[in-house]
Every structure is written in structure tokens, then in C-alpha cells.
Design a protein around this motif. Structure first.
Motif, short mmCIF file in Angstrom:
data_model
loop_
_atom_site.label_atom_id
_atom_site.label_comp_id
_atom_site.label_asym_id
_atom_site.label_seq_id
_atom_site.Cartn_x
_atom_site.Cartn_y
_atom_site.Cartn_z
N THR A 101 -5.58 -7.25 6.26
CA THR A 101 -6.28 -7.33 5.12
C THR A 101 -7.11 -8.88 4.99
OG1 THR A 101 -4.51 -6.18 4.05
CG2 THR A 101 -5.67 -7.76 2.78
N ARG A 104 -10.49 -8.45 6.66
CA ARG A 104 -11.46 -7.45 6.00
C ARG A 104 -11.89 -8.25 4.94
NH1 ARG A 104 -10.81 -4.12 1.79
NH2 ARG A 104 -8.37 -4.36 1.65
N ASP A 129 -1.04 -6.85 11.74
CA ASP A 129 -0.50 -7.82 10.77
C ASP A 129 0.82 -8.38 11.51
OD1 ASP A 129 -1.93 -7.11 8.84
OD2 ASP A 129 -0.44 -6.21 7.57
N GLU A 222 -2.18 -4.07 3.90
CA GLU A 222 -2.95 -2.96 3.17
C GLU A 222 -2.00 -1.95 2.39
OE1 GLU A 222 -6.53 -2.28 3.72
OE2 GLU A 222 -6.04 -4.42 3.35
N ARG A 225 -1.13 -3.77 -0.78
CA ARG A 225 -2.04 -3.74 -1.75
C ARG A 225 -2.43 -2.21 -2.55
NH1 ARG A 225 -6.62 -6.77 -2.05
NH2 ARG A 225 -7.94 -4.57 -2.15
N MET A 241 -4.95 -12.45 -0.46
CA MET A 241 -4.62 -11.00 -0.11
C MET A 241 -5.25 -10.21 -1.43
SD MET A 241 -1.10 -8.62 0.43
CE MET A 241 -0.84 -9.81 1.87
#
Length: 300
Positions: A101, A104, A129, A222, A225, A241
Motif C-alpha cells: 500500500t 502504491r 507487507d 490492502e 483498506r 495508509m
């Protein structure tokens, strides 16, 4: 046989522990790596590596040669950069490991600037991660957040960010907005498996810790989120994040009167391996990115 290339190949074999791993990093076939090492041992008339079912380890002579070769390569790289000048571009291949994340949202969108400044450099980004074995994967630099578990790692903090309890307006409209950490016991928490489910807060010098619970536990940011944006509960996370959502109001902070420990962003370099100029330049690039980012709005 190119002496410099043979030394570089041997250094990579020692650092990765196998011909195949070294070949992946050097972007050549395994037979080419094996042939280079055999030619190097023939030229030096010594055995540099001990081959066993557990992998490759240097002999006593091989370890000494490795240390001198590593230093010689590093000095040669630094000399070349110095001769070209501070504005010289980098070349070759840079392998970067980063949390999915974070990369990205914050790194990959800025990569065109870095690549434009170094047109002869290729970048491999490994998104994971979890903290991977940097040496085995041939990684030059890893970007990691939080506490570092490996005390032997060579690391430098390049940024510090805030952490908050976060939720969507829709979830808070349904479940109510907690007014104190104790209220979290009545809420559905989305648990990130890579951090403890005991959340620690401070306010006016007083500290309090609360144990949270929830039906959903995720192993990657991810997933965290996605669950939060699906109004499934509240969670604790770095402001990095959810930077876009904090800006547009899709995610809001709660318990803002209470402070959470900040989170550090670290540039981690493989232990026992030379820190390349490419890795140092990339760390400086990310440090500049994060230093130039305005903090997301503090208003909920």
C-alpha cells in the motif's frame, strides 16, 4: 575473464548463498555464474566456496577474498560516481522491497521522476507487507514501517508519520463515535495481524491501553483498506495508509484528543552487504518525497 565482473559475481554468490539466487540478481543464467566462479577459482588456484546440501559458504580464503572484493567494488563504484559528478545518472538494476500500500500510494506515482533522472537504471519493486530475506532475494533496499525486528539490519529512518483511529462516516453513523479509548470495547475493530490488538494512547501525560476485538483480521494493508472503506468497523493505521481518503473525507479520525505513538519509515539495507550508491540515492529520493508531502487535514 573480466576480473571486475568475476569479483562482482563472487560477491553476489556469497551474499545470496547460491548460484541460482545470484543469477536472478545479476539477470544471467545459472550456468554462467557457475562457470565464472570455476574460472575464478582456477585463476587464483584456490577453493573459494564449500558446496554442500545446505548451500554455498566461503572457505577461509574465500571469506577473506569476499571482504576485499566487496570493498574494492564499492570503492570503484564510488570513484566512478565521483568522476562523473554529483549529477551523474545511475545505471544497472536496483531491487527495492516495499509494503504494497505504501509503495502504491506514495512511491510508484513518483517513480517517473526518478527514472527520468537515471535513464540507464532499471528498478525492480517487490511488493510484500512482510519483511523478506533481503540477501536471499538480492534486494538492495527495503522500505519498512514500524519497529524493526532484525537488530542486525542496517537501517536509517527517513520519515516519521502519525497514526490514528480511523473509520468511515457511514460506520460512525451506524455504531456511534467513541469519545474515549474505553468506548472501543463496544465497537467492531478491524485487526491488522502485523500489529498487536492492544492499542496504547496518551493524553495530558496519562497513558491508557485497551484491548480491542473484532470478527475480521487481515494480513495485508490492502485488506485493511478495503474493509475500512466497506464500513466494516474502525481500525488503527498510519495516516500514510489512508492519505487520499483523509483528504477527501471518505475516512475520518476519531479519538483525536488522544495521541498514538508515531510510526517511522525506514530504509533498510542488507546486513553484511555493501550499501550501493543506487540504494543510497533511492533512499534520498523517498526521503524527499515524504518530506515534501503536506500532512492530511486534521479535521474530521
Amino acid at each position: 575473464m573480466d576480473r571486475y565482473q568475476a569479483m562482482a559475481t563472487f560477491v553476489r554468490v556469497v551474499e545470496t548463498g547460491s548460484f541460482s539466487a545470484a543469477a536472478r540478481h545479476l539477470n544471467v543464467g545459472q550456468p554462467a555464474v557457475s562457470k565464472t566462479i570455476a574460472q575464478l577459482e582456477s585463476r587464483l588456484q584456490v577453493s573459494l566456496l564449500i558446496r554442500s546440501t545446505h548451500g554455498l559458504t566461503p572457505t577461509e580464503v574465500g571469506q577473506s577474498f569476499y571482504e576485499r572484493a566487496r570493498n574494492a567494488i564499492q570503492e570503484a563504484d564510488e570513484a566512478e560516481l565521483a568522476a562523473k559528478g554529483a549529477g551523474a545518472g545511475l545505471s544497472g538494476r536496483l531491487r527495492v522491497s516495499a509494503a504494497t500500500t505504501f509503495a502504491r500510494l506514495h512511491v510508484i506515482p513518483k517513480l517517473p521522476h526518478f527514472l527520468a533522472a537515471h535513464p540507464h537504471l532499471d528498478v525492480d519493486i517487490i511488493l510484500d507487507d512482510r519483511m523478506i530475506d533481503l540477501v536471499a532475494e538480492g534486494v538492495d533496499i527495503s522500505l519498512r514501517m514500524g519497529m524493526l525486528s532484525d537488530s542486525t539490519a542496517v537501517a536509517r529512518k527517513i520519515a516519521t508519520g502519525g497514526r490514528s483511529v480511523l473509520a468511515t462516516p457511514a460506520y460512525l453513523a451506524r455504531a456511534g463515535k467513541p469519545q474515549s479509548p474505553a468506548d472501543l470495547a463496544n465497537h467492531e475493530a478491524i485487526i491488522y495481524s502485523q500489529q498487536p490488538n492492544v492499542w496504547s494512547f496518551t493524553r495530558d501525560g496519562a497513558a491508557v491501553s485497551v484491548s480491542v476485538g473484532g470478527r475480521l483480521r487481515v494480513s495485508a494493508a490492502e485488506g485493511l483498506r478495503a474493509a475500512l472503506l466497506a464500513d466494516m468497523g474502525l481500525t488503527i493505521a498510519s495516516d500514510w495508509m489512508f492519505a487520499p481518503e483523509l483528504e477527501n473525507g471518505a475516512i475520518v479520525r476519531v479519538l483525536e484528543a488522544w495521541s498514538l505513538p508515531p510510526i517511522g519509515l525506514w530504509a533498510v539495507f542488507p546486513a553484511g552487504r555493501m550499501m550501493t550508491a543506487k540504494a543510497r540515492r533511492f533512499a534520498a529520493f523517498v526521503e524527499e518525497i515524504m518530506g515534501s508531502k503536506p500532512a492530511p487535514s486534521q479535521t474530521a
